[in-house]
Design an enzyme around this catalytic site. Structure first.
Site, PDB file in Angstrom:
ATOM      1  N   SER A  64       1.131  -1.511  -0.085  1.00 13.53           N
ATOM      2  CA  SER A  64      -0.157   0.284   0.156  1.00 13.53           C
ATOM      3  C   SER A  64       0.937   0.523   0.536  1.00 13.53           C
ATOM      4  O   SER A  64       1.829   1.063   0.151  1.00 13.53           O
ATOM      5  CB  SER A  64      -1.658   0.241   1.267  1.00 13.53           C
ATOM      6  OG  SER A  64      -1.582  -0.745   1.388  1.00 13.53           O
TER       7      SER A  64
HETATM    8  N1  SAH Z   1      -0.502  -5.229   4.244  1.00 15.41           N
HETATM    9  C1  SAH Z   1      -0.135  -5.069   2.694  1.00 15.41           C
HETATM   10  C2  SAH Z   1      -0.889  -4.605   1.706  1.00 15.41           C
HETATM   11  C3  SAH Z   1      -1.058  -5.866   1.201  1.00 15.41           C
HETATM   12  S1  SAH Z   1      -2.569  -5.712  -0.546  1.00 15.41           S
HETATM   13  C4  SAH Z   1       1.468  -4.564   3.246  1.00 15.41           C
HETATM   14  O1  SAH Z   1       1.095  -3.654   3.856  1.00 15.41           O
HETATM   15  O2  SAH Z   1       2.108  -4.870   2.261  1.00 15.41           O
HETATM   16  C5  SAH Z   1      -3.964  -6.586   0.366  1.00 15.41           C
HETATM   17  C6  SAH Z   1      -3.204  -7.547   1.069  1.00 15.41           C
HETATM   18  O3  SAH Z   1      -4.558  -8.263   0.991  1.00 15.41           O
HETATM   19  C7  SAH Z   1      -3.161  -8.832  -0.831  1.00 15.41           C
HETATM   20  O4  SAH Z   1      -1.974  -9.695  -0.177  1.00 15.41           O
HETATM   21  C8  SAH Z   1      -3.966  -9.813  -0.431  1.00 15.41           C
HETATM   22  O5  SAH Z   1      -3.406 -10.926  -1.300  1.00 15.41           O
HETATM   23  C9  SAH Z   1      -4.817 -10.020   0.429  1.00 15.41           C
HETATM   24  N2  SAH Z   1      -5.732 -10.432   1.052  1.00 15.41           N
HETATM   25  C10 SAH Z   1      -6.937 -10.265   0.154  1.00 15.41           C
HETATM   26  N3  SAH Z   1      -8.320 -11.257   0.050  1.00 15.41           N
HETATM   27  C11 SAH Z   1      -8.006 -11.633   1.202  1.00 15.41           C
HETATM   28  C12 SAH Z   1      -8.456 -12.355   2.457  1.00 15.41           C
HETATM   29  N4  SAH Z   1      -9.197 -13.325   1.924  1.00 15.41           N
HETATM   30  N5  SAH Z   1      -8.262 -13.301   3.357  1.00 15.41           N
HETATM   31  C13 SAH Z   1      -6.540 -12.589   3.336  1.00 15.41           C
HETATM   32  N6  SAH Z   1      -5.569 -11.286   2.573  1.00 15.41           N
HETATM   33  C14 SAH Z   1      -6.149 -11.394   1.631  1.00 15.41           C
END
Ligand code: SAH
Length: 213
Positions: A64
């Site tokens: 993000s």
């Molecule tokens: N917090 C992360 C942002 C990652 S983007 C960072 O600091 O880098 C969002 C993430 O949510 C992705 O890795 C995606 O695979 C995950 N995601 C999406 N749906 C999800 C679910 N139902 N359960 C767990 N993770 C999920």
């Protein structure tokens, strides 16, 4: 895995930038200043690490934008030793920022490869969340309730099970909406049966998907 004076200098500039964009909680700014974001990105992106932008990580996901991480963290109002559930470990950067503020973090990721990558990296940098491979819609009933819950992917509606796993007087922050844009939403649980919802502007996240892969 170096954090040089150049990286530290660029990070300080980033902190000033997100402060100008409206992040004024000093504890959040200190955490962003502390966590070496460049180490959470693939090497080809390292020169972009301190721009206020989202960037691709593995499995078609993104780390993000720093402002977004700071904004969600500020809304959570983290207190030392808060028990925090994060949905969407991704690169692990958001989890590290929460830990830098003293939180005890439980983080879930639906992509095994991302979970493994973050689980390999974070302890090397001194951050020790509890890692889980699974579907964030289910939360972690065994470890509930949580003081704070943060969802870092776009949800079409508030996951019901997560509302149940929030402590009374706890806070949940999530981007709520369709695939094109979402409203940052703060949910405060005011009693066993009552929740207050407030809206905090538009953002764009990758979608929250069901199941694990
Ligand atoms: N917090 C992360 C942002 C990652 S983007 C960072 O600091 O880098 C969002 C993430 O949510 C992705 O890795 C995606 O695979 C995950 N995601 C999406 N749906 C999800 C679910 N139902 N359960 C767990 N993770 C999920």
């Amino acid at each position: 895995m170096e954090d040089t004076y150049l990286h530290k200098g660029l990070r300080k500039k980033l902190v000033d930038e997100i402060n100008k964009k409206g992040i004024n909680d000093q504890r959040v700014l200190d955490a962003i200043n502390q966590v070496p974001r460049h180490l959470f990105m693939d090497s080809s992106f390292i020169h972009f690490a301190y721009k206020d932008q989202a960037f691709p990580i593995a499995a078609n996901q993104t780390i993000s934008q720093p402002f977004t991480v700071a904004f969600q963290t500020q809304l959570l109002n983290i207190q030392k030793s808060d028990k925090v559930l994060e949905v969407g470990t991704g690169s692990g950067y958001q989890a590290a920022v929460l830990i830098a503020m003293g939180a005890n973090v439980y983080t879930i990721e639906r992509f095994k490869v991302l979970k493994m990558k973050a689980q390999n990296l974070l302890p090397k940098l001194g951050y020790h969340p509890h890692f889980f491979y699974g579907d964030g819609y289910e939360g972690l009933p065994t470890y509930a309730p949580f003081d704070k819950i943060i969802i870092t992917a776009a949800a079409a509606e508030v996951p019901k099970k997560l509302m149940e796993q929030l402590k009374v007087h706890g806070r949940m922050v999530l981007p709520l909406g369709n695939n094109t844009s979402q409203t940052m939403t703060l949910i405060e649980r005011s009693s066993e049966h009552d929740y207050n919802k407030t809206e905090h502007g538009l953002f764009v996240f990758v979608p929250m998907l069901k199941g694990k892969v």
